[in-house]
Design a protein around this motif. Structure first.
Motif, mmCIF file in Angstrom:
data_model
loop_
_atom_site.group_PDB
_atom_site.id
_atom_site.type_symbol
_atom_site.label_atom_id
_atom_site.label_comp_id
_atom_site.label_asym_id
_atom_site.label_seq_id
_atom_site.Cartn_x
_atom_site.Cartn_y
_atom_site.Cartn_z
ATOM 1 N N ILE A 31 0.841 -1.201 0.000
ATOM 2 C CA ILE A 31 0.000 0.000 0.000
ATOM 3 C C ILE A 31 0.874 1.249 0.000
ATOM 4 C CG2 ILE A 31 -1.601 1.349 1.421
ATOM 5 C CD1 ILE A 31 -2.893 -1.350 2.229
ATOM 6 N N ALA A 32 1.936 1.242 0.795
ATOM 7 C CA ALA A 32 2.838 2.398 0.859
ATOM 8 C C ALA A 32 3.496 2.646 -0.497
ATOM 9 C CB ALA A 32 3.899 2.192 1.937
ATOM 10 N N GLN A 33 3.926 1.578 -1.169
ATOM 11 C CA GLN A 33 4.537 1.721 -2.493
ATOM 12 C C GLN A 33 3.532 2.272 -3.504
ATOM 13 O OE1 GLN A 33 5.941 -2.228 -3.307
ATOM 14 N NE2 GLN A 33 7.962 -1.854 -2.416
ATOM 15 N N THR A 34 2.313 1.774 -3.425
ATOM 16 C CA THR A 34 1.282 2.239 -4.341
ATOM 17 C C THR A 34 0.967 3.707 -4.098
ATOM 18 O OG1 THR A 34 0.338 0.017 -4.432
ATOM 19 C CG2 THR A 34 -1.075 1.821 -5.140
ATOM 20 N N GLN A 36 2.998 5.970 -2.863
ATOM 21 C CA GLN A 36 4.132 6.760 -3.333
ATOM 22 C C GLN A 36 4.083 6.910 -4.853
ATOM 23 O OE1 GLN A 36 7.968 5.202 -2.304
ATOM 24 N NE2 GLN A 36 9.072 6.914 -3.187
ATOM 25 N N ALA A 37 3.821 5.822 -5.552
ATOM 26 C CA ALA A 37 3.747 5.874 -7.009
ATOM 27 C C ALA A 37 2.589 6.769 -7.458
ATOM 28 C CB ALA A 37 3.581 4.475 -7.586
ATOM 29 N N THR A 41 2.743 10.332 -9.612
ATOM 30 C CA THR A 41 1.941 10.512 -10.826
ATOM 31 C C THR A 41 1.086 11.769 -10.723
ATOM 32 O OG1 THR A 41 1.871 8.130 -11.174
ATOM 33 C CG2 THR A 41 0.201 9.438 -12.305
ATOM 34 N N VAL A 42 0.477 11.991 -9.567
ATOM 35 C CA VAL A 42 -0.363 13.181 -9.365
ATOM 36 C C VAL A 42 0.481 14.445 -9.463
ATOM 37 C CG1 VAL A 42 -1.742 14.423 -7.646
ATOM 38 C CG2 VAL A 42 -2.145 11.994 -8.052
ATOM 39 N N ARG A 43 1.678 14.437 -8.859
ATOM 40 C CA ARG A 43 2.555 15.621 -8.936
ATOM 41 C C ARG A 43 2.959 15.907 -10.380
ATOM 42 N NH1 ARG A 43 4.080 13.621 -3.986
ATOM 43 N NH2 ARG A 43 5.662 12.233 -4.804
ATOM 44 N N ALA A 44 3.267 14.865 -11.140
ATOM 45 C CA ALA A 44 3.658 15.054 -12.541
ATOM 46 C C ALA A 44 2.497 15.611 -13.352
ATOM 47 C CB ALA A 44 4.129 13.724 -13.137
ATOM 48 N N LEU A 45 1.300 15.101 -13.123
ATOM 49 C CA LEU A 45 0.133 15.606 -13.842
ATOM 50 C C LEU A 45 -0.178 17.044 -13.445
ATOM 51 C CD1 LEU A 45 -2.199 12.487 -13.769
ATOM 52 C CD2 LEU A 45 -1.075 13.487 -15.765
ATOM 53 N N ALA A 46 -0.048 17.358 -12.173
ATOM 54 C CA ALA A 46 -0.307 18.722 -11.709
ATOM 55 C C ALA A 46 0.686 19.699 -12.337
ATOM 56 C CB ALA A 46 -0.227 18.785 -10.191
ATOM 57 N N ALA A 47 1.940 19.295 -12.448
ATOM 58 C CA ALA A 47 2.952 20.164 -13.060
ATOM 59 C C ALA A 47 2.627 20.415 -14.531
ATOM 60 C CB ALA A 47 4.337 19.546 -12.920
ATOM 61 N N LYS A 48 2.163 19.384 -15.231
ATOM 62 C CA LYS A 48 1.803 19.565 -16.642
ATOM 63 C C LYS A 48 0.566 20.428 -16.799
ATOM 64 C CE LYS A 48 3.858 15.585 -18.855
ATOM 65 N NZ LYS A 48 3.641 14.503 -19.802
ATOM 66 N N ALA A 49 -0.333 20.370 -15.843
ATOM 67 C CA ALA A 49 -1.579 21.123 -15.931
ATOM 68 C C ALA A 49 -1.409 22.580 -15.513
ATOM 69 C CB ALA A 49 -2.645 20.466 -15.065
#
Length: 102
Positions: A31-34, A36-37, A41-49
């Motif tokens: 669960i912790a690994q999921t 983190q991943a 992903t959310v941070r990368a999408l937020a940066a693109k948006a």
């Protein structure tokens, strides 16, 4: 490698061919690994948006490139300007000597 790509304890079959049940610690780790991943992903999408931030970054990079270009050519422009002034000065001195000698 995402959490989904990693082999889990469940992937290893028991002697009867069924996957082993996961312990609480193993499940918590997965669960912790999921999380983190997913967070990455959310941070990368937020940066693109974030169009405003990306536009600001583009403007800043363009300013820096233009400034670097001016600095790179400033020496050449200064040398050309000094050369033109020297030529004009030489012509004026030559004309002045011509006028005095005539």
């Amino acid at each position: 490698m995402t959490a989904h790509d990693m082999p889990t304890h469940n992937d290893m079959p028991r002697h009867d061919g069924q996957p082993k049940p996961m312990s609480v610690a193993e499940l918590s780790g997965e669960i912790a690994q999921t999380r983190q991943a997913l967070g990455e992903t959310v941070r990368a999408l937020a940066a693109k948006a974030d169009v405003k931030s990306r536009a600001g970054d583009f403007v800043q990079e363009t300013r820096e490139r233009a400034s670097d270009s001016v600095r790179a050519h400033w020496t050449q422009l200064t040398a050309i300007g000094i050369g033109v002034l020297a030529a004009v000065g030489a012509v004026l001195i030559w004309r002045n000597r011509e006028a005095v000698n005539s």
